[in-house]
Structures are given as structure tokens and as C-alpha cells.
Design a protein around this motif. Sequence first.
Motif, PDB file in Angstrom:
ATOM      1  N   PHE A  92       0.817  -1.203   0.000  1.00 24.53           N
ATOM      2  CA  PHE A  92       0.000   0.000   0.000  1.00 24.53           C
ATOM      3  C   PHE A  92       0.858   1.263   0.000  1.00 24.53           C
ATOM      4  CE2 PHE A  92      -1.699   3.364   2.719  1.00 24.53           C
ATOM      5  CZ  PHE A  92      -2.765   3.754   1.939  1.00 24.53           C
ATOM      6  N   THR A  93       1.897   1.249   0.828  1.00 20.18           N
ATOM      7  CA  THR A  93       2.783   2.420   0.907  1.00 20.18           C
ATOM      8  C   THR A  93       3.437   2.666  -0.440  1.00 20.18           C
ATOM      9  OG1 THR A  93       3.269   1.555   3.082  1.00 20.18           O
ATOM     10  CG2 THR A  93       4.506   3.481   2.380  1.00 20.18           C
ATOM     11  N   GLN A  94       3.874   1.569  -1.071  1.00 19.80           N
ATOM     12  CA  GLN A  94       4.550   1.727  -2.362  1.00 19.80           C
ATOM     13  C   GLN A  94       3.613   2.316  -3.406  1.00 19.80           C
ATOM     14  OE1 GLN A  94       6.731  -1.757  -3.643  1.00 19.80           O
ATOM     15  NE2 GLN A  94       6.981  -2.400  -1.522  1.00 19.80           N
ATOM     16  N   VAL A  95       2.361   1.831  -3.404  1.00 25.30           N
ATOM     17  CA  VAL A  95       1.399   2.356  -4.370  1.00 25.30           C
ATOM     18  C   VAL A  95       1.159   3.839  -4.110  1.00 25.30           C
ATOM     19  CG1 VAL A  95      -1.004   2.270  -5.139  1.00 25.30           C
ATOM     20  CG2 VAL A  95       0.268   0.152  -4.755  1.00 25.30           C
ATOM     21  N   LEU A  96       1.029   4.181  -2.846  1.00 26.47           N
ATOM     22  CA  LEU A  96       0.795   5.576  -2.493  1.00 26.47           C
ATOM     23  C   LEU A  96       1.958   6.458  -2.958  1.00 26.47           C
ATOM     24  CD1 LEU A  96      -1.043   7.601  -1.011  1.00 26.47           C
ATOM     25  CD2 LEU A  96       0.342   7.210   1.031  1.00 26.47           C
ATOM     26  N   ILE A  97       3.173   5.985  -2.684  1.00 30.61           N
ATOM     27  CA  ILE A  97       4.337   6.795  -3.073  1.00 30.61           C
ATOM     28  C   ILE A  97       4.456   6.873  -4.596  1.00 30.61           C
ATOM     29  CG2 ILE A  97       6.840   7.021  -2.910  1.00 30.61           C
ATOM     30  CD1 ILE A  97       6.690   5.870  -0.127  1.00 30.61           C
ATOM     31  N   THR A  98       4.130   5.786  -5.273  1.00 31.43           N
ATOM     32  CA  THR A  98       4.118   5.828  -6.739  1.00 31.43           C
ATOM     33  C   THR A  98       3.189   6.946  -7.218  1.00 31.43           C
ATOM     34  OG1 THR A  98       4.468   3.449  -6.811  1.00 31.43           O
ATOM     35  CG2 THR A  98       3.682   4.479  -8.828  1.00 31.43           C
ATOM     36  N   ASP A  99       1.984   6.971  -6.658  1.00 33.09           N
ATOM     37  CA  ASP A  99       1.035   8.027  -7.033  1.00 33.09           C
ATOM     38  C   ASP A  99       1.617   9.408  -6.752  1.00 33.09           C
ATOM     39  OD1 ASP A  99      -0.735   6.155  -7.793  1.00 33.09           O
ATOM     40  OD2 ASP A  99      -2.123   6.409  -6.106  1.00 33.09           O
ATOM     41  N   ILE A 100       2.241   9.522  -5.583  1.00 29.77           N
ATOM     42  CA  ILE A 100       2.782  10.827  -5.195  1.00 29.77           C
ATOM     43  C   ILE A 100       3.861  11.286  -6.169  1.00 29.77           C
ATOM     44  CG2 ILE A 100       4.123  12.050  -3.422  1.00 29.77           C
ATOM     45  CD1 ILE A 100       2.656  10.450  -1.318  1.00 29.77           C
ATOM     46  N   THR A 139      -9.872  12.771   2.228  1.00 27.48           N
ATOM     47  CA  THR A 139     -11.066  12.347   1.499  1.00 27.48           C
ATOM     48  C   THR A 139     -11.905  11.364   2.309  1.00 27.48           C
ATOM     49  OG1 THR A 139      -9.594  10.835   0.358  1.00 27.48           O
ATOM     50  CG2 THR A 139     -10.344  12.747  -0.869  1.00 27.48           C
ATOM     51  N   ARG A 140     -11.372  10.873   3.396  1.00 26.45           N
ATOM     52  CA  ARG A 140     -12.197  10.015   4.242  1.00 26.45           C
ATOM     53  C   ARG A 140     -13.220  10.826   5.026  1.00 26.45           C
ATOM     54  NH1 ARG A 140      -7.335   6.808   6.887  1.00 26.45           N
ATOM     55  NH2 ARG A 140      -6.319   6.240   4.934  1.00 26.45           N
ATOM     56  N   LEU A 141     -12.910  12.126   5.193  1.00 26.53           N
ATOM     57  CA  LEU A 141     -13.851  12.975   5.916  1.00 26.53           C
ATOM     58  C   LEU A 141     -15.029  13.297   5.016  1.00 26.53           C
ATOM     59  CD1 LEU A 141     -11.233  15.437   7.369  1.00 26.53           C
ATOM     60  CD2 LEU A 141     -12.219  13.441   8.476  1.00 26.53           C
ATOM     61  N   GLU A 142     -16.184  13.543   5.640  1.00 28.25           N
ATOM     62  CA  GLU A 142     -17.373  13.775   4.837  1.00 28.25           C
ATOM     63  C   GLU A 142     -17.271  15.097   4.080  1.00 28.25           C
ATOM     64  OE1 GLU A 142     -20.955  13.557   6.996  1.00 28.25           O
ATOM     65  OE2 GLU A 142     -22.203  13.595   5.184  1.00 28.25           O
ATOM     66  N   TYR A 143     -16.842  16.138   4.771  1.00 24.58           N
ATOM     67  CA  TYR A 143     -16.817  17.450   4.138  1.00 24.58           C
ATOM     68  C   TYR A 143     -15.388  17.899   3.843  1.00 24.58           C
ATOM     69  CZ  TYR A 143     -21.722  17.576   5.308  1.00 24.58           C
ATOM     70  OH  TYR A 143     -23.051  17.289   5.371  1.00 24.58           O
ATOM     71  N   TRP A 144     -14.640  17.035   3.170  1.00 31.23           N
ATOM     72  CA  TRP A 144     -13.235  17.361   2.928  1.00 31.23           C
ATOM     73  C   TRP A 144     -13.067  18.545   1.982  1.00 31.23           C
ATOM     74  CZ3 TRP A 144     -11.161  16.975  -1.993  1.00 31.23           C
ATOM     75  CH2 TRP A 144     -11.925  16.264  -2.913  1.00 31.23           C
ATOM     76  N   ARG A 145     -14.034  18.736   1.094  1.00 27.54           N
ATOM     77  CA  ARG A 145     -13.913  19.869   0.167  1.00 27.54           C
ATOM     78  C   ARG A 145     -13.934  21.192   0.911  1.00 27.54           C
ATOM     79  NH1 ARG A 145     -17.310  16.696  -2.507  1.00 27.54           N
ATOM     80  NH2 ARG A 145     -16.511  15.705  -4.374  1.00 27.54           N
ATOM     81  N   LEU A 146     -14.807  21.233   1.914  1.00 24.93           N
ATOM     82  CA  LEU A 146     -14.918  22.445   2.711  1.00 24.93           C
ATOM     83  C   LEU A 146     -13.577  22.758   3.370  1.00 24.93           C
ATOM     84  CD1 LEU A 146     -16.848  24.579   3.921  1.00 24.93           C
ATOM     85  CD2 LEU A 146     -17.238  23.011   5.802  1.00 24.93           C
ATOM     86  N   ILE A 147     -12.991  21.709   3.946  1.00 24.27           N
ATOM     87  CA  ILE A 147     -11.720  21.913   4.649  1.00 24.27           C
ATOM     88  C   ILE A 147     -10.635  22.341   3.670  1.00 24.27           C
ATOM     89  CG2 ILE A 147      -9.940  20.764   6.017  1.00 24.27           C
ATOM     90  CD1 ILE A 147     -12.197  18.902   7.018  1.00 24.27           C
ATOM     91  N   GLU A 190      -1.096  14.986  -2.098  1.00 19.17           N
ATOM     92  CA  GLU A 190      -1.390  13.581  -2.383  1.00 19.17           C
ATOM     93  C   GLU A 190      -1.449  12.794  -1.068  1.00 19.17           C
ATOM     94  OE1 GLU A 190      -2.538  13.235  -5.535  1.00 19.17           O
ATOM     95  OE2 GLU A 190      -2.354  11.098  -5.390  1.00 19.17           O
ATOM     96  N   SER A 191      -0.543  13.109  -0.136  1.00 22.89           N
ATOM     97  CA  SER A 191      -0.575  12.371   1.129  1.00 22.89           C
ATOM     98  C   SER A 191      -1.764  12.829   1.979  1.00 22.89           C
ATOM     99  CB  SER A 191       0.713  12.554   1.936  1.00 22.89           C
ATOM    100  OG  SER A 191       1.681  13.221   1.197  1.00 22.89           O
ATOM    101  N   ALA A 192      -2.019  14.133   1.939  1.00 22.59           N
ATOM    102  CA  ALA A 192      -3.121  14.645   2.757  1.00 22.59           C
ATOM    103  C   ALA A 192      -4.457  14.126   2.242  1.00 22.59           C
ATOM    104  CB  ALA A 192      -3.111  16.166   2.755  1.00 22.59           C
TER     105      ALA A 192
END
Lengths: 620, 233
Positions: A332-340, A575-583, A568-570
Amino acid sequence: MGLFVAQLLTGLANAAALFLVASGLSLIFGVTRIVNFAHGSLYMLGAYFGVTLMNTLPGVFGFWTSILLSGLIVGVIGIAIEVCVLRPVYRAPELFQLVATFGVILVIQDLTLMVWGAEDRLGPRAPGLKSVVRILGEPVPQYDLALIAITPFILLALWWLIARTRVGVLVRAATQDREMVGALGVNQSWLFTGVFFLGSALAGLGGALQLPKGGADLLMDLNIISAVFVVVVIGGMGSIPGAFVASVLISVLNVFGVSYIPQSTLVLMYVVMAVVLLIRPYGLFGREEKAGEHGQVGEPDRPIRPAGTKGRLFVAALIAALALVPLVGENFTQVLITDIVIFCLFAASLQFMLSTGGLVSFGHAAYFGGGAYAAALLVTYADTPMELAFLFAPLAAGLLALIFGWFCIRLSGVYFAMLTLAFSQLVWSLVFQWYDVTGGDDGLVNIWPAEWLSGTTAYYYFTLIVGVGGIILLRQLAHAPFGYTLRATRDSARQAEATGINVKLVQWSAFAMAGAMAGLAGGLFVFSKGSIFPNELEIGKSFDALIVVFLGGVKTLSGGVVGAAFMESAKDWLTRLEYWRLILGLLIIGVVIIAPDGIVGTLRRVGERIGLLRTQEFMR
Amino acid sequence: MLEISALNSFYGKAHILNDLGFSVSKGEVVALLGRNGAGKTTTMKSIMQLVRPKSGKVQFNGQDITALPSHRIARLGLGYVPEERRIFSDLTILENLEVGRQPPRADAPAWTVDALFELFPNLFERRHNRGKAMSGGEQQMLTIARTLMGNPKLLLLDEPSEGIAPVIVEQMAETILRFKKEGLTVIISEQNLHFARIVADRAIIIESGEKKFDGSFSELEKQPEIRDAYLSV
Ligand SMILES: Nc1ncnc2c1ncn2[C@@H]1O[C@H](COP(=O)(O)OP(=O)(O)OP(=O)(O)O)[C@@H](O)[C@H]1O
Ligand SMILES: [Mg+2]
């Protein structure tokens, strides 16, 4: 014949809402020089307020009162936006203001979701105008005819306001030289707020007025905004009659497009825009812009320097740590870092043209997605080996950038940005609507890397090498003579020209280079995911890149990379939060107002202050 | 009426005004003299707060205006006529005048559109034309007229004689003398010593943003070395 007339009338009716929103945007731009990306959000708010009010106020009177009230309420919301978000950044460079309005879009999205919920609202039919009239045997809704009748009056009222009243005279004067208007005793703040009220109210009216023909949903903000930009750019930024003519043109074109060439309605709109901009770069009724005419002076940029020893060591250590991740980290970490890393490369490519070249592109996703699609199409249709297809990603994207760039660099400032947006939307709409080749919304799938790169870890190293290599290449280029020349064209095109620099050629090369590197990121992306969808070409993707460059720090070299890594890390937890766009929206607005230097710039400043860093010796 | 003390202004890092100070009394016409780049325009902009001084003070009728926004300063009765003219070229002459219009005040000459057309007949003939299609002299008249629409008590004229035909320069001198008669206080910036001597009561010479001379023209006459050092004649 009957059908033709009926379609023409539908087109004219559709033009009403588009014209209201576009004229509001145009008015605001004319005076404040701000391209209000959140204008679509105001339109959406108008629709939601309209639905709520119409369901409360009964009858014919209630219906029309609701529309007017929606306009007023949205106008007041516009005032709030102007006072809280834009006033603090009027003196900042254009890009800052744009990014602030991106933030507003996100905030309004989530607030609307909170208040009205996720469900689409159907617009109530207009009381007394619910039936159809037969014209030459074809049914035409009465409400359409009402809209067609109303629009000219709105145009006339706006024209009267602008051409015949003192406020209009001041607005036009401020459009040209707002500092001078201030020196003559006119309070610009009031003028700006007033114009913002009017422009926002027009958007709100548009949203409420279209209700019986459509409804209210959470996507309508971004859906209308690209059409509005097309209209405003075709008509000429700041011109109300231009907005009217272009609204009618685009709406009618759309209606006929739908019935005769349904596969290409979207493409058609952007083709028209690109053609108009090529023939008349400032739109049909626009006025030529001269650079620096509006006296926006910021602090002079600090000269950039190659990284100091400390900086180099830090980067080397970071890369070494990344190389060790597969030994300890999970998949999972590797995939995340690849994306980043992929996103960092994409952001760095935008930053190259934006910060070093002063070329603010709103359509950089075209080259990211373009490269990805080029590779995916080769794999899908020609069974090209992955290695070859991968090489084609930057080549194709670079070629695309070479072609589009040739047109774009003839313009500057907002018009440059708009044309890049138009081209990227052109690519997006082509991919989206050319279903037989690109798979449209279904995308292209099964685009996997070659055998030797097929494991997560193998691809991780591949991405790390290519991605970091690309970023370093861009940095080297910025410190090479080419980079210095490019910066000279940014700081003063005229002076650069006078010293014998071929400004256009330099800018064109930078555009193509940035495009190619974005394509490289796209190539990495498509093989890491095994698929590609049109959303990688959307406006949203281009905005993402702009936002991270901005968050990281526009006036730095590493800002894009740092911002992208941060974002990308944040995002992963945000995005797990409901109102992440607001934040996120509030965060963006906060950064624009409080820390316009971005993450890197602020860190550097703090570092210098506490003496951790010697002045100008940070990894830049 | 206007009191400037220890003013320091910058463009970025460039230090332009250096502890500049002088004062102007009511009804006076003062000429601000100096070579190209001496800092005359910057002085005027600093008075109007179009350039924000880093330190120092500008007082108008006893009120500190150093931190006020430009429009407030204009409303107090300071009228600024910029060197580059900055007329609104998309607006007609009448509309340009409208932008400058402010309510009349008790202690300053009140101007109307008609009075200004009488003063500048050329403008009347072209009142419905856009600012674009005007000669340099006409543009200069329009900027002055536009500022007068604000009924100022003190007029800041930045190089009114620059780039206009000799005949018009003469007219301009008469106009300024008439302002003086009406009781207006005027500061003009000039490179043209001859013109300045005709219209002004007093000369202030600046060089590199520092005051080098402050006195009457007859005193200046007696010190040709100052004239030769700081003015290009
Ligand atoms: N916007 C600006 N940015 C940076 N430097 C400036 C700017 N405007 C003027 N300067 C510099 O400030 C100095 C003073 O300029 P200023 O315009 O006040 O001179 P001036 O006496 O009005 O000259 P002139 O007679 O040519 O109008 C000059 O050296 C000029 O180069
Ligand atoms: Mg000057």
C-alpha cells in the motif's frame, strides 16, 4: 422548416441563463480583473435558493418573486465573498486571486451539500406557462418564449446601467484605470463590491430562471462554468453585448449540434472558441490588453540559485529513504508513493512553465492525459510493447503541446490561460465523445506494464527513477542558460526582445517541454493503474496541478513537488472525511490570504528568521 | 496648507525620496523643479498616497493624510493631474469629466462643466468624442478639467507643459495664472524653468529626492551655480 424554427427558439431560450451568468462574470472581470471561477457556484446557489423559495411562495407572483429573491440572496453572498476572500488579495498577482476562487468553489460545494443534500432537485414548472404553443406545427414550451422575451430586456437594462448612469461611467473608467479613478475621489472598494453584487446577482438570477427547464444539482457549477468561459472569451472579456451574442451563438450551435452531429456537440463549442481566439485574440467585442496596464506590481522575485550543500544532502537522503521503502513498507505504501511521485512530476512540469516562464496554463491536464491516452491507444490498437508505448507518452504530449503552444503563446495573461483551457477541453471532449476509439466514459483498460516491471515493487523503482529523473531534469533546465532566458522573457518580454532573445520561440520551447514532461507523468500513470479514463483530462485535473503549485509556493522551484507530495498524502486521509472539500477550500483560501508564499516560501522565511538557514540557501 | 516632512519613498528597494520636506501656503503657486528622474512625480504620488511613503508625514490643513486611501485624500480637496494624463480613452470627454465630479465645497472655487468648457473651448467641440482621438494638448486640458470637476483646494500639476505645442503652453500658463487668481493653491512640477518662472511664486529644486533649493526666483537668479548644477537649461 417548422423543426428548424423550433430548434432556433430552444437555442435562444437556452441562451438566457447562459447570458446572465456570462454577463455577470464579464462585468466582474472588467472592473476587478478577477476571473471568478466560482461564478458557476453562484449560479448553482441561485438554482437551489430558487427551488426552496418556489416551493414556499405560491402562484405566479410567488414564482417570479422567488427568482428575484434568489438573485438578491446570491448577490449578497457575492458581497460576502468579495469582502472576505478577494479584498485581501486584490494587490496580489492574478494567479493568487484565481486560486482563491477555486477555494470558494470547494467551500460552496460542501455547504450546498450540507444544506440541500445530495439529491438532485427537479425545478418546478412556471405557473401560467406550463403548456406549449404550436409554431409552424412544432410544439414550443411557453416558458421558452417567456425567456426569449425577457432576455433582451435584461440586456437593455444592463446596457442602460453601463452606458447611461454615473455608476456605469465609473465602472467603465475603473475597467481601464482603477488607480486613477481612486485618485479622483471615487471609493473603489464600494465600486468593486457593488460590481460583485451585481455580477453575482445575475448568476443567481440565471440559476433560478433556468429551473423550469432543468433543476438544481451539485454538478451544475462546473458544468456551466466551462460553457460560460467559452461565451465570455468568444464575446470578449468585459463586454456585455459580447456575452449576449456569444451566448446565443453557443446555445443555438448546441441545439443544432445535438440533432445533427450528436457525437461532437462539446467539441464543436471549443472549436468555435479556438477559432475565434485565433482570428480575434481578444474576442468578438473585446479590447486589447496591454501587459502591466493595470499596474499590478508585486515584490521583485528573489533570484533563484542552485541548491546549497545542505539542500542537496537533504534531497539525496530523501531519495535514499524512498529507495529503501520497499524493504520495509507494505504494498500500500509503495502504491501511495508511486502516485505521489507521478503527481509531483506532473506538478513540476506545470511549475516549470508557470514559475520560470510566467506562462499560467489552465489546461495542463491535456498533456498529462494526452500522454497517457497516446500510450494506451498504442497498446490497445497496435499491441505496441509497453516500453515503446511508454516512450511515446512524452513524445505525443510534447507534440500536442508544440501544436497547441504555437497558438497559445501569441496571447498573454488571462487570454493565454483561457486558450490553454479551451484546447484542453477540446482534447477532453474529443476523448469523451469519440466513443468508438477512446471508449468514452468507459476509458481504456488492460494497459499493463511489461513483464519485468509488473510487480508493485518493480514498478515502484521504475517510477522513482523516471519521476525523480524528470524532476531533476526540469530543475537543471531552470538553472541552465535556457532557464535564465525563459525568466528574462517572464520578467520583461520587451526588454528580452531588445537584447536579441526570440521571446516567442523560448516560450514555445518551454511550453512544449512542460507538455512532454506532463506526458511522461501520464505515461507512468497509465501503466501504474492499468487503465485511463477521461477524467484525467478534465478541468479539475488541471486545477489540481495549479493548486498544488500554489500551495507549495509559486515563486519557488520546488514548490510544485512539495505541494504535490503534501496534497497527495493529505488527500488520502482528507477524502475520508465527509466534508473534505470544505476543509480543503478553506485551507486554500487561508493560504492565499495568510501565507501567499506557499509551503516552501513560508518554511524558507521562517527558517531564515530563526537562523536555521542562511539567507537564500534553501533547497529551491 | 500642505506640510510635508521627512518623507522617504521607495520603489521596491530603490530609495527615491530622501527625507524630503517643504510646505506650501494657501494661495501660493509653487514650482517643483528638477531633472529627469529627480523625484518630482514620486513626490506628487507620495502626497496622494499612490506611492506609500515608508516614513515621514504629509499634512493637509493640519490633518495627517499619510495613511489615508487616495480617494479620501482627493475628497479632502487635493486634485492630482498625472504626468501621463491617464485619461479614460474609452469614455467620451463628458464622461471623463463625470468621473472627476465631486460635490462643491465652501472654501474652494466651484467648477461646472460649462465653466470648464469656457476655459477650454477645444474640449466643448469634441465633448461627445472618445478620449482616444485627442491630441496631446487636448488630453492635457482634459486631465486638468477632469481634476477640477472635483473642486479641489490644492492642485497638483505634474509637468503640464510637457509634450505640447508652444502656443498651448502659453495658454496653459494663462490658465494657471487664472487658477491663482481664483484662489487655488497650486504645485506644478516642471523642467521648463522659463515656464515655471512665469506661473510660480516660488521654486523648490530637488535632485535624487533631496531638496536642494527653496526660495523665490529672484533668489535663484542670484545663485546661478545651483541652477547649473540641478537643472538642465
Ligand atoms: N514605477 C517605478 N518603479 C521603479 N522605479 C521608478 C518607478 N517610477 C519611477 N522610478 C524611478 O524613480 C526615480 C524618480 O522618478 P520620478 O518619476 O519621480 O522622477 P521625475 O522627477 O518625475 O522625472 P521626470 O522629469 O522624467 O518626470 C527615477 O530614477 C525613476 O527611474
Ligand atoms: Mg515626472
